[in-house]
Scaffold this motif. Sequence first.
Motif, PDB file in Angstrom:
ATOM      1  N   PRO A   1      34.136  38.268  37.581  1.00 49.19           N
ATOM      2  CA  PRO A   1      33.366  37.103  38.046  1.00 49.19           C
ATOM      3  C   PRO A   1      34.166  35.816  38.127  1.00 49.19           C
ATOM      4  O   PRO A   1      33.794  34.897  38.863  1.00 49.19           O
ATOM      5  N   ARG A   2      35.270  35.721  37.403  1.00 48.20           N
ATOM      6  CA  ARG A   2      36.013  34.471  37.366  1.00 48.20           C
ATOM      7  C   ARG A   2      36.900  34.332  38.603  1.00 48.20           C
ATOM      8  O   ARG A   2      37.633  35.248  38.967  1.00 48.20           O
ATOM      9  N   ARG A   3      36.825  33.174  39.237  1.00 46.30           N
ATOM     10  CA  ARG A   3      37.701  32.889  40.366  1.00 46.30           C
ATOM     11  C   ARG A   3      37.933  31.381  40.458  1.00 46.30           C
ATOM     12  O   ARG A   3      37.180  30.589  39.891  1.00 46.30           O
ATOM     13  N   ARG A   4      38.961  31.005  41.187  1.00 49.89           N
ATOM     14  CA  ARG A   4      39.314  29.604  41.377  1.00 49.89           C
ATOM     15  C   ARG A   4      39.026  29.210  42.820  1.00 49.89           C
ATOM     16  O   ARG A   4      39.253  29.984  43.755  1.00 49.89           O
ATOM     17  N   VAL A   5      38.518  28.006  42.984  1.00 49.99           N
ATOM     18  CA  VAL A   5      38.152  27.497  44.300  1.00 49.99           C
ATOM     19  C   VAL A   5      38.917  26.202  44.552  1.00 49.99           C
ATOM     20  O   VAL A   5      38.838  25.261  43.753  1.00 49.99           O
TER      21      VAL A   5
END
Length: 252
Positions: free
Chosen positions: A182-186
């Motif tokens: 679920p973790r991501r960078r935007v």
Amino acid sequence: MADDHRENRRLWNEWSDTFQGLWNADTADGELPPTPTPFSADASARDPLPDAASPEGLDVVELGCGGGQGTVGTALAGAERVVSVDLSEEQLRHARRLRDFAGVDAAFLQTDVTRLPLPDDAFDAAFSEWAFQMVADLDAALAEARRVLRPGGSFLLSVPHPFGELMDDETGELARDYHADPRRRVTIDEAYDAEMVVFDRTVSELHQALTDAGFAVDRIVEPDPRESPAGGETDADGPVAPRDLRIWATVE
């Protein structure tokens, strides 16, 4: 987790002026910008509260208030007391300015939603709109929401819909797996030093987390993105993915 919190705080402090400028872009000088609240009569028609359609006389807390629009709207809708928290000092600066312009009574605190400087059983209702997706420790945040609510209190958790977040905005096709990490960078702006860190949790994960925290889930709402909050039609053509996930829950 602490690093993710610091990154998001830096990002919002950098982005705040631009974000609030976009929010206020269609507001004429001297007029109050949009202050949507889930407790308004218009909102309750499409997203009704479990027990009441008005915050009149209630003590309400907003968890992750940003520029304070929801807080001010809730105060204008008749809440007895409104307290709001956010991680970003710059967002809170805008929130306090909006509060003063609207002439309402609301308190704003700079803090982490996983460590609220608020007493137990202090509020009748709580809400968080598009903030908890940036919280690494969801269980801690929900435990705090449960702690500050009185028995029978209502909680609205609204986050970007996890399925909608899978879609590529340009192609309209799936860009990621629903059950991926679920973790991501935007990246908001290449010129910024910080990026946004988000957690795209599935609907079932959010439901289970609320249950584990001591809430009874009353209603899950997935608004049709082809309908604007005001009830008008958008410009979307063809199939669309849901953009908003709204979960109403009650303290058991």
